[in-house]
Enzyme design. Sequence first.
Site, PDB file in Angstrom:
ATOM      1  N   ARG A  55       0.814  -1.264   0.052  1.00 40.16           N
ATOM      2  CA  ARG A  55      -0.115  -0.135   0.060  1.00 40.16           C
ATOM      3  C   ARG A  55       0.834   1.410   0.106  1.00 40.16           C
ATOM      4  O   ARG A  55       0.172   2.212  -0.557  1.00 40.16           O
ATOM      5  CB  ARG A  55      -0.947  -0.128   1.368  1.00 40.16           C
ATOM      6  CG  ARG A  55      -1.986   1.104   1.502  1.00 40.16           C
ATOM      7  CD  ARG A  55      -2.847   0.880   2.339  1.00 40.16           C
ATOM      8  NE  ARG A  55      -3.504   2.058   2.958  1.00 40.16           N
ATOM      9  CZ  ARG A  55      -4.617   2.350   2.459  1.00 40.16           C
ATOM     10  NH1 ARG A  55      -5.197   1.889   1.581  1.00 40.16           N
ATOM     11  NH2 ARG A  55      -5.271   3.564   3.049  1.00 40.16           N
TER      12      ARG A  55
ATOM     13  N   ILE B  66      -7.561   7.583  -1.219  1.00 43.74           N
ATOM     14  CA  ILE B  66      -7.261   6.197  -1.304  1.00 43.74           C
ATOM     15  C   ILE B  66      -7.971   5.646   0.019  1.00 43.74           C
ATOM     16  O   ILE B  66      -7.939   6.211   0.983  1.00 43.74           O
ATOM     17  CB  ILE B  66      -5.738   5.474  -1.210  1.00 43.74           C
ATOM     18  CG1 ILE B  66      -5.738   4.260  -1.044  1.00 43.74           C
ATOM     19  CG2 ILE B  66      -5.041   6.150  -0.034  1.00 43.74           C
ATOM     20  CD1 ILE B  66      -4.193   3.443  -1.171  1.00 43.74           C
ATOM     21  N   SER B  67      -8.816   4.740  -0.163  1.00 39.97           N
ATOM     22  CA  SER B  67      -9.720   4.385   1.003  1.00 39.97           C
ATOM     23  C   SER B  67      -9.118   3.568   2.175  1.00 39.97           C
ATOM     24  O   SER B  67      -7.938   3.204   2.077  1.00 39.97           O
ATOM     25  CB  SER B  67     -10.857   3.473   0.444  1.00 39.97           C
ATOM     26  OG  SER B  67     -11.585   4.054  -0.492  1.00 39.97           O
ATOM     27  N   GLN B  68      -9.593   3.895   3.377  1.00 40.89           N
ATOM     28  CA  GLN B  68      -9.174   3.167   4.460  1.00 40.89           C
ATOM     29  C   GLN B  68      -8.937   1.535   4.255  1.00 40.89           C
ATOM     30  O   GLN B  68      -9.731   0.864   3.491  1.00 40.89           O
ATOM     31  CB  GLN B  68     -10.358   3.234   5.581  1.00 40.89           C
ATOM     32  CG  GLN B  68      -9.840   2.516   6.880  1.00 40.89           C
ATOM     33  CD  GLN B  68     -11.346   2.724   7.793  1.00 40.89           C
ATOM     34  OE1 GLN B  68     -12.289   2.848   7.357  1.00 40.89           O
ATOM     35  NE2 GLN B  68     -11.040   2.512   8.997  1.00 40.89           N
ATOM     36  N   PRO B  69      -7.831   0.966   4.891  1.00 37.83           N
ATOM     37  CA  PRO B  69      -7.582  -0.417   4.435  1.00 37.83           C
ATOM     38  C   PRO B  69      -8.578  -1.397   4.715  1.00 37.83           C
ATOM     39  O   PRO B  69      -9.010  -2.345   4.017  1.00 37.83           O
ATOM     40  CB  PRO B  69      -6.443  -0.847   5.120  1.00 37.83           C
ATOM     41  CG  PRO B  69      -5.659   0.587   5.479  1.00 37.83           C
ATOM     42  CD  PRO B  69      -6.671   1.347   5.568  1.00 37.83           C
TER      43      PRO B  69
END
Length: 228
Positions: A39, A65-68
Amino acid sequence: MSKPTPDLDALRLKMVQDQLGRRDITDPRVLEAMRTVPRHLFVPQDLVHMAYWDGPLAIGEGQTISQPYIVALMTQLMHLQGDEKVLEIGCGSGYQAAVLALLARSVLTIERHAVLADRARERLKALGYDNVRVHIGDGSVGMPAEAPFDGILITAGAPDIPLTLKEQVAPGGRIVAPVGRLDNQVLEVLEHRGRTWHVERSIPVMFVPLIGVHGWDEREYDRGRWFT
Ligand code: SAM
């Protein structure tokens, strides 16, 4: 004295263990993919130290970029077995596409911001994700010429799921998407069961909006208010 460089690979394993394993991410293939995709190579240079924190990050053009955890949950909800052709709408950094690429046969991902799409394409190529194609355009209309897809993942908040996207999903296929208002949505999972669609609702979420013919009008939202 200079700061020690963080061990990013160790931080990634810890992220999977603490943020995913302790929540409801149980699919071993998804957990493995999240352990594998670096990431930190999908976030801007000045945010690398935050790549594995439990939240979204800005990637430019007012996008994120979204939260994992959200990436893992949406991927898990796709129920991928390995032989699917998947459409992602909202390529952003390319991170979600990379995760999907490890779990499906091929991924076509659409991004409306050319700058982000070009960056993601280069990044994915450099990292060897050869089964991903990045397309610039309005993903709210899907890509009829490439249909049917075994799954469609929308990574921007949609007012609803347009019929044209449903028509591009093969029987047995799924659509996973945040659906609702501009400022909050619910993750929906639609499963194509012959002539009907089975709909399940997962958790509340807050995504940047899907802008396009079958999404929101760009003028309807105040850029920068949404951050997921
Ligand atoms: N999946 C991305 C990742 O892994 O980095 C994050 C996606 S970000 C939350 C949402 C993305 O959807 C933004 O990059 C935005 O520009 C894009 N987007 C919004 N409307 C779109 C549309 N109609 N077609 C394609 N992309 C769109």
